[in-house]
Scaffold this motif. Structure first.
Motif, short mmCIF file in Angstrom:
data_model
loop_
_atom_site.label_atom_id
_atom_site.label_comp_id
_atom_site.label_asym_id
_atom_site.label_seq_id
_atom_site.Cartn_x
_atom_site.Cartn_y
_atom_site.Cartn_z
N LEU A 73 -54.21 -46.09 25.02
CA LEU A 73 -53.48 -46.70 24.18
C LEU A 73 -54.18 -48.02 23.78
CD1 LEU A 73 -50.07 -46.05 25.64
CD2 LEU A 73 -50.75 -45.67 23.27
N ALA A 74 -54.97 -48.59 25.01
CA ALA A 74 -55.73 -49.84 24.71
C ALA A 74 -56.89 -49.61 23.65
CB ALA A 74 -56.19 -50.33 26.25
N ASP A 75 -57.43 -48.30 23.84
CA ASP A 75 -58.65 -47.79 22.99
C ASP A 75 -58.05 -47.70 21.59
OD1 ASP A 75 -61.25 -47.72 22.73
OD2 ASP A 75 -61.31 -45.71 23.28
N GLY A 76 -57.03 -47.75 21.20
CA GLY A 76 -56.61 -47.57 20.01
C GLY A 76 -56.04 -46.06 19.84
N TRP A 77 -55.77 -45.19 20.43
CA TRP A 77 -55.35 -43.93 20.40
C TRP A 77 -53.75 -43.96 20.23
CZ3 TRP A 77 -58.05 -39.69 19.62
CH2 TRP A 77 -59.44 -39.72 19.81
N ARG A 78 -53.05 -43.26 19.16
CA ARG A 78 -51.51 -43.33 18.95
C ARG A 78 -51.40 -41.66 18.38
NH1 ARG A 78 -49.06 -48.02 17.34
NH2 ARG A 78 -47.30 -46.53 17.41
N MET A 79 -50.11 -41.42 18.54
CA MET A 79 -49.63 -40.09 17.81
C MET A 79 -49.31 -40.52 16.69
SD MET A 79 -47.65 -38.78 21.19
CE MET A 79 -46.85 -37.48 20.24
N ALA A 80 -49.69 -39.75 15.55
CA ALA A 80 -49.56 -39.81 14.19
C ALA A 80 -48.16 -40.03 13.78
CB ALA A 80 -50.36 -39.09 13.33
N CYS A 81 -47.58 -39.05 14.41
CA CYS A 81 -45.91 -38.61 14.02
C CYS A 81 -45.02 -39.98 14.55
CB CYS A 81 -45.54 -37.41 14.71
SG CYS A 81 -45.26 -37.34 16.74
#
Length: 103
Positions: free
Chosen positions: A83-91
């Motif tokens: 999360l801190a590195d910018g990862w997200r779930m598109a949905c």
């Protein structure tokens, strides 16, 4: 690529799909990222579309500040480091300004 800009009120935002040859799509502000990808053939992979499988994991490369808050469903699939590195779930992600995304 130009730096991301905040969305102006109820205007449009630009989503750049880096893993799909840099395809750029325009969408209304506060659009769901996966729905934009589906509508504009952005290419973000997905299976369920509801936050259960984690398939739509993607990285916001530019414009993280123009995404909404991380949801509980995302925390089940992504570590705090991701999360801190910018990862997200598109949905689960809504876009408020110009972003660039990869997966």
């Amino acid at each position: 690529m130009r730096p991301p800009q905040p969305a102006a009120g109820a205007g449009t935002v630009s989503v750049t799909f880096l893993s799909n040859g840099g395809k750029v799509a325009a969408a209304p502000a506060n659009s769901n990222l996966l729905r934009v990808s589906l509508r504009e053939k952005g290419g973000i992979p997905f299976k369920c579309g509801g936050g259960l499988c984690g398939t739509c994991k993607c990285r916001i490369e530019q414009g993280r500040e123009y995404t909404d808050e991380v949801k509980a469903k995302e925390r089940r699939h992504l570590t705090e480091a991701q999360l801190a590195d910018g990862w997200r779930m598109a949905c689960q992600t809504f876009v408020r300004g110009d972003i660039a995304v990869s997966w």
